[in-house]
Design an enzyme around this catalytic site. Sequence first.
Site, PDB file in Angstrom:
ATOM      1  N   CYS A  55      -0.106   3.871   2.562  1.00 21.32           N
ATOM      2  CA  CYS A  55       0.303   3.565   3.901  1.00 21.32           C
ATOM      3  C   CYS A  55       1.725   4.036   4.271  1.00 21.32           C
ATOM      4  O   CYS A  55       2.106   4.616   5.261  1.00 21.32           O
ATOM      5  CB  CYS A  55       0.171   1.966   4.161  1.00 21.32           C
ATOM      6  SG  CYS A  55      -1.311   1.294   3.689  1.00 21.32           S
ATOM      7  N   CYS A  92       0.779  -1.133  -0.138  1.00 23.19           N
ATOM      8  CA  CYS A  92      -0.016  -0.009   0.096  1.00 23.19           C
ATOM      9  C   CYS A  92       0.841   1.195   0.046  1.00 23.19           C
ATOM     10  O   CYS A  92       1.540   1.634   0.815  1.00 23.19           O
ATOM     11  CB  CYS A  92      -0.897  -0.056   1.251  1.00 23.19           C
ATOM     12  SG  CYS A  92      -1.970   1.543   1.536  1.00 23.19           S
TER      13      CYS A  92
END
Length: 323
Positions: A68, A65
């Site tokens: 993230c 991700c």
Amino acid sequence: MSGSDNPYNGSFGNQMSATASYGAVPQPAAGGGYIKDTTTANFAKDVLEESRNQPVLVDFWAPWCGPCKQLTPVLEKVVNEGQGRVKLVKMNIDDHPSIAGQLGIQSIPAVIAFVNGRPADGFMGAVPESQVRQFIDRLAGPEGADQAAEIEGALAQAGELLAAGNINEAGQLYGAVMQADPENAKALAGMAECLIAADQHGEARQMLSELPEELGKDAGIQAVLKKLDQIEEARKLGDPVALERELALNPDHHEARLKLAKILNVEGKREEAAEHLLTIMRKDRAFDDDGARRQLLQFFEVWGFKDPATVSARRKLSSILFS
């Protein structure tokens, strides 16, 4: 009093964390930080149980991700700067998907805040640092609130210790507050009171006389300075036993009664001191140009408005003035 017993000596050098027994300062997690990774098996302990001590943010993320990777460093920075206002627990949903599924998380990054064992708030996406700070402030209160509450708790406990005669313990707490907040007027006045109780009047006056001008005008500090003045004056007024003998022979010897009141005041016998002044007022308001009343008002300034001796004497004073 020896140097080791002096409540103003350098042995205080403790920050407010030294008073963490009040429960106001969260302690770092094992490993020395406020951030850790968790698993499905440890989630209850790391998040649910820990959130009963302070809010816990759970960062649901995955290695693939991109957002993230943007959010996590921001979270870590703000949490570490908060020094335990909140804790951060990170959960890799690739390795531990069940908790995220139970919470209905469908996209990451997602941050859920737990308070007292339950989800309380959250957000999704790589939000900027300012929004992370606002989010934490909503959960934990404005930054510095914990220390302010701890300082108030320390001052209250120090006052109780001083009133009970535990000078050294009170001095240690006042010293800890002064380390955290060097211009805290209540702590400075309290430390001076400790010095006075330890019969170190010169040290108390020197400490207060070296304060910045504006800080020195604080009402509490001024009250301590007046108390020092009263102590110095009382030392020059003679033997209280001799004064009591004079009053036994001549109850209308108002000058002797006034002197005795001043001595009793510095001995801590406030009710007796006030009663002597009230007696003068009942017998002769004109004595020393109403000096008994003026002296009683000076006592009130030092004792404080809520002191039981002040409350009682003020009530009696009112009955004399307005009867």
